[in-house]
Design a protein around this motif. Structure first.
Motif, PDB file in Angstrom:
ATOM      1  N   LYS A   1      24.452  16.384   5.548  1.00 19.89           N
ATOM      2  CA  LYS A   1      25.142  15.093   5.531  1.00 19.89           C
ATOM      3  C   LYS A   1      25.845  14.842   6.865  1.00 19.89           C
ATOM      4  CE  LYS A   1      25.947  14.891   0.545  1.00 19.89           C
ATOM      5  NZ  LYS A   1      26.974  14.938  -0.507  1.00 19.89           N
ATOM      6  N   PHE A   2      26.449  15.904   7.404  1.00 18.64           N
ATOM      7  CA  PHE A   2      27.101  15.808   8.705  1.00 18.64           C
ATOM      8  C   PHE A   2      26.084  15.408   9.778  1.00 18.64           C
ATOM      9  CE2 PHE A   2      27.843  18.083  12.722  1.00 18.64           C
ATOM     10  CZ  PHE A   2      29.006  17.454  13.155  1.00 18.64           C
ATOM     11  N   LEU A   3      24.925  16.054   9.770  1.00 13.38           N
ATOM     12  CA  LEU A   3      23.888  15.730  10.756  1.00 13.38           C
ATOM     13  C   LEU A   3      23.418  14.282  10.623  1.00 13.38           C
ATOM     14  CD1 LEU A   3      21.700  18.973  10.683  1.00 13.38           C
ATOM     15  CD2 LEU A   3      23.288  18.251  12.482  1.00 13.38           C
ATOM     16  N   LEU A   4      23.266  13.826   9.394  1.00 13.17           N
ATOM     17  CA  LEU A   4      22.861  12.432   9.178  1.00 13.17           C
ATOM     18  C   LEU A   4      23.910  11.464   9.703  1.00 13.17           C
ATOM     19  CD1 LEU A   4      21.311  12.681   5.619  1.00 13.17           C
ATOM     20  CD2 LEU A   4      20.102  12.172   7.749  1.00 13.17           C
ATOM     21  N   LYS A   5      25.169  11.780   9.471  1.00  9.72           N
ATOM     22  CA  LYS A   5      26.257  10.930   9.961  1.00  9.72           C
ATOM     23  C   LYS A   5      26.264  10.910  11.487  1.00  9.72           C
ATOM     24  CE  LYS A   5      30.158   8.620   9.720  1.00  9.72           C
ATOM     25  NZ  LYS A   5      29.986   7.386  10.437  1.00  9.72           N
ATOM     26  N   GLN A   6      26.068  12.069  12.106  1.00  8.44           N
ATOM     27  CA  GLN A   6      26.006  12.137  13.561  1.00  8.44           C
ATOM     28  C   GLN A   6      24.869  11.260  14.089  1.00  8.44           C
ATOM     29  OE1 GLN A   6      28.094  13.748  15.766  1.00  8.44           O
ATOM     30  NE2 GLN A   6      29.345  14.004  13.953  1.00  8.44           N
ATOM     31  N   ASN A   7      23.738  11.333  13.432  1.00 11.40           N
ATOM     32  CA  ASN A   7      22.588  10.530  13.839  1.00 11.40           C
ATOM     33  C   ASN A   7      22.893   9.036  13.701  1.00 11.40           C
ATOM     34  OD1 ASN A   7      19.761  10.256  14.638  1.00 11.40           O
ATOM     35  ND2 ASN A   7      19.477   9.487  12.555  1.00 11.40           N
ATOM     36  N   GLU A   8      23.536   8.655  12.599  1.00 10.72           N
ATOM     37  CA  GLU A   8      23.918   7.248  12.408  1.00 10.72           C
ATOM     38  C   GLU A   8      24.859   6.793  13.511  1.00 10.72           C
ATOM     39  OE1 GLU A   8      25.597   6.887   8.525  1.00 10.72           O
ATOM     40  OE2 GLU A   8      23.721   7.420   7.529  1.00 10.72           O
ATOM     41  N   ASP A   9      25.844   7.631  13.836  1.00 13.01           N
ATOM     42  CA  ASP A   9      26.810   7.285  14.883  1.00 13.01           C
ATOM     43  C   ASP A   9      26.115   7.104  16.231  1.00 13.01           C
ATOM     44  OD1 ASP A   9      28.771   7.454  12.969  1.00 13.01           O
ATOM     45  OD2 ASP A   9      29.553   9.397  13.646  1.00 13.01           O
ATOM     46  N   ILE A  10      25.177   7.988  16.542  1.00 18.81           N
ATOM     47  CA  ILE A  10      24.436   7.889  17.804  1.00 18.81           C
ATOM     48  C   ILE A  10      23.614   6.603  17.831  1.00 18.81           C
ATOM     49  CG2 ILE A  10      22.517   8.897  19.121  1.00 18.81           C
ATOM     50  CD1 ILE A  10      23.647  11.672  18.231  1.00 18.81           C
ATOM     51  N   GLN A  11      22.951   6.300  16.707  1.00 20.47           N
ATOM     52  CA  GLN A  11      22.141   5.082  16.643  1.00 20.47           C
ATOM     53  C   GLN A  11      23.005   3.839  16.807  1.00 20.47           C
ATOM     54  OE1 GLN A  11      18.818   5.033  16.721  1.00 20.47           O
ATOM     55  NE2 GLN A  11      18.938   7.256  16.800  1.00 20.47           N
ATOM     56  N   GLU A  12      24.172   3.840  16.174  1.00 21.11           N
ATOM     57  CA  GLU A  12      25.093   2.707  16.319  1.00 21.11           C
ATOM     58  C   GLU A  12      25.526   2.548  17.765  1.00 21.11           C
ATOM     59  OE1 GLU A  12      28.523   2.631  13.760  1.00 21.11           O
ATOM     60  OE2 GLU A  12      27.287   2.845  11.966  1.00 21.11           O
ATOM     61  N   LYS A  13      25.859   3.645  18.395  1.00 23.00           N
ATOM     62  CA  LYS A  13      26.301   3.612  19.787  1.00 23.00           C
ATOM     63  C   LYS A  13      25.190   3.094  20.690  1.00 23.00           C
ATOM     64  CE  LYS A  13      28.427   6.359  23.382  1.00 23.00           C
ATOM     65  NZ  LYS A  13      28.943   7.640  23.805  1.00 23.00           N
ATOM     66  N   LEU A  14      23.974   3.586  20.472  1.00 28.34           N
ATOM     67  CA  LEU A  14      22.845   3.132  21.284  1.00 28.34           C
ATOM     68  C   LEU A  14      22.567   1.651  21.064  1.00 28.34           C
ATOM     69  CD1 LEU A  14      20.370   6.128  20.926  1.00 28.34           C
ATOM     70  CD2 LEU A  14      21.719   5.509  22.945  1.00 28.34           C
ATOM     71  N   THR A  15      22.653   1.211  19.833  1.00 29.99           N
ATOM     72  CA  THR A  15      22.436  -0.202  19.530  1.00 29.99           C
ATOM     73  C   THR A  15      23.500  -1.046  20.204  1.00 29.99           C
ATOM     74  OG1 THR A  15      21.454   0.388  17.409  1.00 29.99           O
ATOM     75  CG2 THR A  15      22.189  -1.872  17.667  1.00 29.99           C
ATOM     76  N   GLY A  16      24.751  -0.611  20.140  1.00 31.16           N
ATOM     77  CA  GLY A  16      25.843  -1.332  20.794  1.00 31.16           C
ATOM     78  C   GLY A  16      25.668  -1.391  22.293  1.00 31.16           C
ATOM     79  N   GLU A  17      25.229  -0.287  22.899  1.00 31.08           N
ATOM     80  CA  GLU A  17      25.004  -0.263  24.348  1.00 31.08           C
ATOM     81  C   GLU A  17      23.873  -1.203  24.736  1.00 31.08           C
ATOM     82  OE1 GLU A  17      24.394   3.806  25.416  1.00 31.08           O
ATOM     83  OE2 GLU A  17      26.496   4.340  25.134  1.00 31.08           O
ATOM     84  N   ASN A  18      22.839  -1.272  23.922  1.00 33.58           N
ATOM     85  CA  ASN A  18      21.725  -2.176  24.208  1.00 33.58           C
ATOM     86  C   ASN A  18      22.169  -3.628  24.143  1.00 33.58           C
ATOM     87  OD1 ASN A  18      19.850  -0.157  24.675  1.00 33.58           O
ATOM     88  ND2 ASN A  18      19.140  -0.115  22.572  1.00 33.58           N
ATOM     89  N   ILE A  19      23.041  -3.951  23.197  1.00 34.76           N
ATOM     90  CA  ILE A  19      23.546  -5.314  23.084  1.00 34.76           C
ATOM     91  C   ILE A  19      24.375  -5.665  24.321  1.00 34.76           C
ATOM     92  CG2 ILE A  19      25.130  -6.794  21.779  1.00 34.76           C
ATOM     93  CD1 ILE A  19      24.145  -5.312  19.232  1.00 34.76           C
ATOM     94  N   VAL A  20      25.223  -4.749  24.752  1.00 37.89           N
ATOM     95  CA  VAL A  20      26.054  -4.984  25.934  1.00 37.89           C
ATOM     96  C   VAL A  20      25.175  -5.175  27.172  1.00 37.89           C
ATOM     97  CG1 VAL A  20      27.736  -3.913  27.497  1.00 37.89           C
ATOM     98  CG2 VAL A  20      28.076  -3.797  25.020  1.00 37.89           C
ATOM     99  N   ARG A  21      24.150  -4.352  27.317  1.00 43.30           N
ATOM    100  CA  ARG A  21      23.231  -4.473  28.471  1.00 43.30           C
ATOM    101  C   ARG A  21      22.542  -5.825  28.486  1.00 43.30           C
ATOM    102  NH1 ARG A  21      20.612   1.206  27.603  1.00 43.30           N
ATOM    103  NH2 ARG A  21      22.301   2.515  28.345  1.00 43.30           N
ATOM    104  N   LYS A  22      22.111  -6.285  27.315  1.00 48.12           N
ATOM    105  CA  LYS A  22      21.419  -7.573  27.243  1.00 48.12           C
ATOM    106  C   LYS A  22      22.354  -8.726  27.619  1.00 48.12           C
ATOM    107  CE  LYS A  22      17.938  -6.232  23.886  1.00 48.12           C
ATOM    108  NZ  LYS A  22      17.458  -6.374  22.513  1.00 48.12           N
ATOM    109  N   LYS A  23      23.629  -8.626  27.228  1.00 45.45           N
ATOM    110  CA  LYS A  23      24.587  -9.667  27.556  1.00 45.45           C
ATOM    111  C   LYS A  23      24.860  -9.730  29.049  1.00 45.45           C
ATOM    112  CE  LYS A  23      27.033  -9.892  23.174  1.00 45.45           C
ATOM    113  NZ  LYS A  23      28.334  -9.690  22.499  1.00 45.45           N
ATOM    114  N   LYS A  24      24.825  -8.585  29.720  1.00 48.34           N
ATOM    115  CA  LYS A  24      25.099  -8.533  31.164  1.00 48.34           C
ATOM    116  C   LYS A  24      23.960  -9.135  31.978  1.00 48.34           C
ATOM    117  CE  LYS A  24      28.233  -4.594  31.193  1.00 48.34           C
ATOM    118  NZ  LYS A  24      28.456  -3.217  31.664  1.00 48.34           N
ATOM    119  N   ARG A  25      22.772  -9.177  31.429  1.00 45.37           N
ATOM    120  CA  ARG A  25      21.598  -9.690  32.170  1.00 45.37           C
ATOM    121  C   ARG A  25      21.621 -11.158  32.309  1.00 45.37           C
ATOM    122  NH1 ARG A  25      16.796  -6.035  29.590  1.00 45.37           N
ATOM    123  NH2 ARG A  25      17.594  -4.095  30.345  1.00 45.37           N
TER     124      ARG A  25
END
Length: 102
Positions: free
Chosen positions: A78-102
């Motif tokens: 469960k811990f590993l799954l949560k870590q994976n979710e957190d990483i995916q959320e962070k990556l998704t958020g970073e992608n959104i920020v990158r797209k806004k800067k373009r």
């Protein structure tokens, strides 16, 4: 839902609990549910048929563990799954920020 509950010998409220993850079916009921939907039991147990071999290997390894430590393994998974979710959320958020800067 009524047809399923009648077919597997369960109440409608039991089916609702299964659908909302408030209950887990016995292996006997899993067999009955898979028969109802015309699915292989293994397909019902696994999210994807193509991962069945890997999932079976994981289950076999877990089954070799002493029962006393299985809850700890479950918590770690469960811990590993949560870590994976957190990483995916962070990556998704970073992608959104990158797209806004373009």
């Amino acid at each position: 839902m009524r047809q399923l509950s009648l077919r597997i010998g369960a109440s409608d409220s039991y089916i609702q609990k299964l659908l909302t993850d408030q209950s887990s079916p016995s292996l006997q009921r899993i067999d009955a549910i898979s028969d109802f939907f015309g699915l292989d039991t293994w397909t019902l147990l696994c999210d994807y048929a193509d991962s069945a071999e890997e999932s079976l290997e994981i289950l076999q390894l877990i089954n070799q563990l002493p029962r006393s430590i299985r809850p700890h393994v479950l918590e770690y998974m469960k811990f590993l799954l949560k870590q994976n979710e957190d990483i995916q959320e962070k990556l998704t958020g970073e992608n959104i920020v990158r797209k806004k800067k373009r």
